[in-house]
Scaffold this motif. Structure first.
Motif, PDB file in Angstrom:
ATOM      1  N   ASP A 162       0.835  -1.203   0.000  1.00 30.00           N
ATOM      2  CA  ASP A 162       0.000   0.000   0.000  1.00 30.00           C
ATOM      3  C   ASP A 162       0.871   1.255   0.000  1.00 30.00           C
ATOM      4  O   ASP A 162       0.625   2.194  -0.759  1.00 30.00           O
ATOM      5  N   ALA A 163       1.900   1.255   0.849  1.00 31.93           N
ATOM      6  CA  ALA A 163       2.808   2.401   0.912  1.00 31.93           C
ATOM      7  C   ALA A 163       3.609   2.523  -0.373  1.00 31.93           C
ATOM      8  O   ALA A 163       3.793   3.623  -0.903  1.00 31.93           O
ATOM      9  N   LEU A 164       4.077   1.388  -0.894  1.00 34.07           N
ATOM     10  CA  LEU A 164       4.852   1.393  -2.128  1.00 34.07           C
ATOM     11  C   LEU A 164       4.022   1.917  -3.293  1.00 34.07           C
ATOM     12  O   LEU A 164       4.491   2.718  -4.104  1.00 34.07           O
ATOM     13  N   SER A 165       2.766   1.495  -3.357  1.00 30.52           N
ATOM     14  CA  SER A 165       1.884   1.935  -4.438  1.00 30.52           C
ATOM     15  C   SER A 165       1.555   3.414  -4.325  1.00 30.52           C
ATOM     16  O   SER A 165       1.479   4.126  -5.327  1.00 30.52           O
ATOM     17  N   MET A 208      -1.970   6.044  -9.890  1.00 32.65           N
ATOM     18  CA  MET A 208      -3.319   5.901  -9.341  1.00 32.65           C
ATOM     19  C   MET A 208      -3.315   5.769  -7.821  1.00 32.65           C
ATOM     20  O   MET A 208      -4.361   5.865  -7.177  1.00 32.65           O
ATOM     21  N   GLY A 209      -2.139   5.530  -7.249  1.00 28.81           N
ATOM     22  CA  GLY A 209      -1.985   5.540  -5.799  1.00 28.81           C
ATOM     23  C   GLY A 209      -2.356   4.268  -5.071  1.00 28.81           C
ATOM     24  O   GLY A 209      -2.281   4.221  -3.837  1.00 28.81           O
ATOM     25  N   VAL A 210      -2.746   3.220  -5.783  1.00 27.09           N
ATOM     26  CA  VAL A 210      -3.173   1.987  -5.115  1.00 27.09           C
ATOM     27  C   VAL A 210      -2.551   0.772  -5.810  1.00 27.09           C
ATOM     28  O   VAL A 210      -2.182   0.830  -6.977  1.00 27.09           O
ATOM     29  N   LYS A 211      -2.486  -0.320  -5.073  1.00 26.42           N
ATOM     30  CA  LYS A 211      -1.995  -1.582  -5.636  1.00 26.42           C
ATOM     31  C   LYS A 211      -3.112  -2.276  -6.407  1.00 26.42           C
ATOM     32  O   LYS A 211      -4.293  -1.928  -6.291  1.00 26.42           O
ATOM     33  N   GLY A 212      -2.728  -3.271  -7.204  1.00 27.90           N
ATOM     34  CA  GLY A 212      -3.707  -4.067  -7.919  1.00 27.90           C
ATOM     35  C   GLY A 212      -3.890  -5.422  -7.273  1.00 27.90           C
ATOM     36  O   GLY A 212      -3.160  -5.803  -6.349  1.00 27.90           O
ATOM     37  N   GLU A 266       1.313  -6.121 -26.073  1.00 25.81           N
ATOM     38  CA  GLU A 266       1.567  -6.183 -24.631  1.00 25.81           C
ATOM     39  C   GLU A 266       0.471  -5.405 -23.907  1.00 25.81           C
ATOM     40  O   GLU A 266       0.267  -4.213 -24.159  1.00 25.81           O
ATOM     41  N   LEU A 267      -0.224  -6.089 -23.036  1.00 25.20           N
ATOM     42  CA  LEU A 267      -1.288  -5.465 -22.247  1.00 25.20           C
ATOM     43  C   LEU A 267      -0.711  -5.110 -20.881  1.00 25.20           C
ATOM     44  O   LEU A 267      -0.413  -5.995 -20.074  1.00 25.20           O
ATOM     45  N   VAL A 268      -0.530  -3.816 -20.652  1.00 21.00           N
ATOM     46  CA  VAL A 268       0.062  -3.340 -19.401  1.00 21.00           C
ATOM     47  C   VAL A 268      -1.052  -2.995 -18.420  1.00 21.00           C
ATOM     48  O   VAL A 268      -1.922  -2.162 -18.721  1.00 21.00           O
ATOM     49  N   ILE A 269      -1.019  -3.612 -17.255  1.00 21.67           N
ATOM     50  CA  ILE A 269      -2.043  -3.382 -16.224  1.00 21.67           C
ATOM     51  C   ILE A 269      -1.288  -2.998 -14.949  1.00 21.67           C
ATOM     52  O   ILE A 269      -0.896  -3.848 -14.152  1.00 21.67           O
ATOM     53  N   ASP A 270      -1.082  -1.705 -14.777  1.00 20.74           N
ATOM     54  CA  ASP A 270      -0.164  -1.272 -13.714  1.00 20.74           C
ATOM     55  C   ASP A 270      -0.547   0.034 -13.027  1.00 20.74           C
ATOM     56  O   ASP A 270       0.275   0.633 -12.327  1.00 20.74           O
ATOM     57  N   GLY A 271      -1.762   0.513 -13.222  1.00 22.18           N
ATOM     58  CA  GLY A 271      -2.163   1.753 -12.564  1.00 22.18           C
ATOM     59  C   GLY A 271      -1.378   2.972 -13.024  1.00 22.18           C
ATOM     60  O   GLY A 271      -1.332   3.990 -12.327  1.00 22.18           O
ATOM     61  N   LEU A 318       1.956   2.901 -13.677  1.00 23.75           N
ATOM     62  CA  LEU A 318       3.328   2.840 -13.167  1.00 23.75           C
ATOM     63  C   LEU A 318       4.382   3.086 -14.238  1.00 23.75           C
ATOM     64  O   LEU A 318       5.344   3.835 -14.027  1.00 23.75           O
ATOM     65  N   THR A 319       4.235   2.455 -15.406  1.00 24.53           N
ATOM     66  CA  THR A 319       5.261   2.586 -16.431  1.00 24.53           C
ATOM     67  C   THR A 319       5.164   3.900 -17.209  1.00 24.53           C
ATOM     68  O   THR A 319       6.063   4.230 -17.986  1.00 24.53           O
ATOM     69  N   VAL A 320       4.086   4.636 -17.003  1.00 18.87           N
ATOM     70  CA  VAL A 320       3.942   5.930 -17.688  1.00 18.87           C
ATOM     71  C   VAL A 320       4.748   6.992 -16.975  1.00 18.87           C
ATOM     72  O   VAL A 320       5.320   7.889 -17.588  1.00 18.87           O
ATOM     73  N   ARG A 321       4.825   6.871 -15.652  1.00 12.41           N
ATOM     74  CA  ARG A 321       5.537   7.884 -14.864  1.00 12.41           C
ATOM     75  C   ARG A 321       7.032   7.816 -15.161  1.00 12.41           C
ATOM     76  O   ARG A 321       7.605   6.748 -15.126  1.00 12.41           O
TER      77      ARG A 321
END
Length: 262
Positions: free
Chosen positions: A215-218, A224-228, A252-257, A259-262
């Motif tokens: 939770d803290a890491l996300s 998006m501030g949350v884990k999946g 490639e389907l990226v499902i990461d909130g 993360l890789t855009v930042r």
């Protein structure tokens, strides 16, 4: 919408826990007969029992994905029991972190054997049975955001997941050229609550005695501030298996909130 993969047969490796379990449960809930494989026999049996209790169809097979003979046996069992294979979810994987300067060759090779060799063997032995039906199929190879970007102390894991990404694209083109109707795509999860963080966490947080606080890491790393959760990944896998993604291959389907855009 329900019954999106009704009457289809799916094989999910590493299906006893985490993302694999989520994928098995989701595909079964949408009508597929799911063959769950793993080396964690007790947990695998629990997954199958849960699917059946919910009204789904599933079975469990012990399966070391690094052993080619076991792949031959698993595919033979699916052919004998179901006569076809429509979906392969190459999910089995491990995460071994640590400095590249200190990683033992045995750990490097074990991670490659499970994460990359296992995917290769799955594709090699599943495609012939998929082709036999004449109706095509869908292969989903589980990569990671670590297959898209580098991470300190995760060189071995990143190497395997990057390999899965490019292997997927090459096989997708081979199947497309064969006009066999088999689509091949990779899925790239971000920070998902799964058991893999027990081992990966030691690399991302050296010196810690416990897995990281996801939770803290996300909150810190994910836009998006949350884990999946496994279900988030399973929803993407379901889409890639269903006819809704009939025109999607080599992607490639990226499902990461984010993360890789930042």
């Amino acid at each position: 919408m329900s019954g999106r993969v009704e009457g289809k047969v799916a094989l999910v490796t590493g299906g006893a826990s985490g993302i694999g379990r989520g994928c098995a449960e989701k595909l079964a809930a949408e009508g597929a007969v799911v063959v769950v494989t793993d080396i964690q026999d007790h947990l695998g049996a629990e997954v199958v029992a849960g699917i059946k209790a919910a009204g789904g169809k599933a079975e469990y097979l012990h399966h070391n994905v690094t052993d080619e003979a076991e792949w031959v046996s698993v595919i033979a069992a699916i052919k004998a029991g179901h006569g076809r294979l429509d979906f392969l979810v190459n999910n089995a994987g491990i995460g071994i972190g640590g400095s590249v300067l200190e990683m033992a060759l045995a750990d490097w090779q074990r991670q490659i054997a499970i994460n990359l060799d296992g995917v290769f063997l799955g594709v090699k032995h599943s495609i012939p049975l998929m082709r036999a039906s004449g109706e095509g199929g869908s292969i989903v190879n589980m990569s990671s955001v670590a297959g898209l970007k580098g991470s300190a102390n995760m060189a071995g894991y990143c190497a395997t997941k990057g390999g899965v990404r490019m292997f997927t694209k090459s096989v997708a083109m081979e199947c497309a050229n064969a006009r066999d109707g088999i689509r091949v795509n990779s899925v790239h999860p971000g920070i998902i609550e799964t058991p893999i963080w027990i081992t990966v966490g030691a690399a991302t947080n050296p010196g810690a005695n416990a897995p990281p606080d996801l939770d803290a890491l996300s909150a810190m790393a994910v836009p998006m501030g949350v884990k999946g959760y496994p279900e988030d990944i399973a929803n993407g896998v379901l889409w890639l298996c269903s006819s809704e993604s009939r025109y999607v291959t080599g992607q490639e389907l990226v499902i990461d909130g984010g993360l890789t855009v930042r």
